[in-house]
Design a protein around this motif. Sequence first.
Motif, PDB file in Angstrom:
ATOM      1  N   LEU A  92       0.835  -1.385   0.024  1.00 51.90           N
ATOM      2  CA  LEU A  92       0.030  -0.021   0.071  1.00 51.90           C
ATOM      3  C   LEU A  92       0.867   1.340  -0.083  1.00 51.90           C
TER       4      LEU A  92
ATOM      5  N   THR B 102      -5.919   7.242   4.165  1.00 49.52           N
ATOM      6  CA  THR B 102      -6.231   6.887   2.558  1.00 49.52           C
ATOM      7  C   THR B 102      -5.726   5.266   2.776  1.00 49.52           C
TER       8      THR B 102
ATOM      9  N   GLU C  39      -8.285   2.014   2.762  1.00 54.91           N
ATOM     10  CA  GLU C  39      -8.086   1.030   1.590  1.00 54.91           C
ATOM     11  C   GLU C  39      -8.107  -0.277   2.344  1.00 54.91           C
TER      12      GLU C  39
ATOM     13  N   LYS D 231     -10.814  -3.582   1.911  1.00 51.78           N
ATOM     14  CA  LYS D 231     -10.473  -4.723   1.291  1.00 51.78           C
ATOM     15  C   LYS D 231     -10.683  -5.971   2.457  1.00 51.78           C
TER      16      LYS D 231
END
Length: 269
Positions: free
Chosen positions: A49, A61, A65, A69
Amino acid sequence: MEHKVVLVTGGSSGIGKSIGIFLKSKGFKVYGTTRNVANYPNFTDFDLLELDVRNPESIQTAISELIAKEGRVDVLVNNAGIGITGPIEETPHAEILKAFDTNFNGPLHMCKAVLPHMRSQKKGLIINITSIAGYMGLPYRGIYSASKGALELVTEALRMEIKGFGINITNLAPGDFATNIASGRYHAPILPDSPYSSPYGKTLKIMNEHVDSGQDPMLVAYTVFKIINTKNPKVHYQVGEFMQKFSLFLKKILPDKVYEKLLMNHYKL
């Protein structure tokens, strides 16, 4: 049974990469972080990431994410860090701030980002990768020692604050390991007309030799694995060569000036 989701900052190289590879081999779902994913187009060891620990927006951010997921984060390994060497008098203050921003502020930003999710899960584990250097003020590495020592202390405090939520946090302090930290650290230049020129040059050479001959970072990864599988982790862990860990014992029992003399002899000062 669902596999635990582990997030390792600074996971694209060095100790962080070793941790990620080892944990993935043990069945964990591993995500590493790096400041620029585009620099690692062929990285396949585990998912990466994009995240800069110095930037809270970047962190939020990336965490969003990850949660989108996986729905959770079980373990955070705060590994991202930078080295810095030099006479304190001659080290640019901007570089001092940069070191603290990465080594101290960065892990705090990460903790703040994952704690709400771990609290809602009623469980979680944070492992802060510090350094044996954080237990003592090392000559010409004082800023690095200070940044890692500060992280050790704030972890002690945070541990007591979050224990009631079912969340554990601990420190893991490595000694010298064979990584690329020496090439990536900030070195204050050895100035020929500086009063520190000769002693700093000697000390820097010794420090770099220690890293080059350091142990396999997989030993750190194995220790992380053991901590994750420990029901009630200790406050502090150390991993490294016997003499590096033994130096911590000596610091506890020896008079300050005697210990200082040992360090100065070690660095030939």
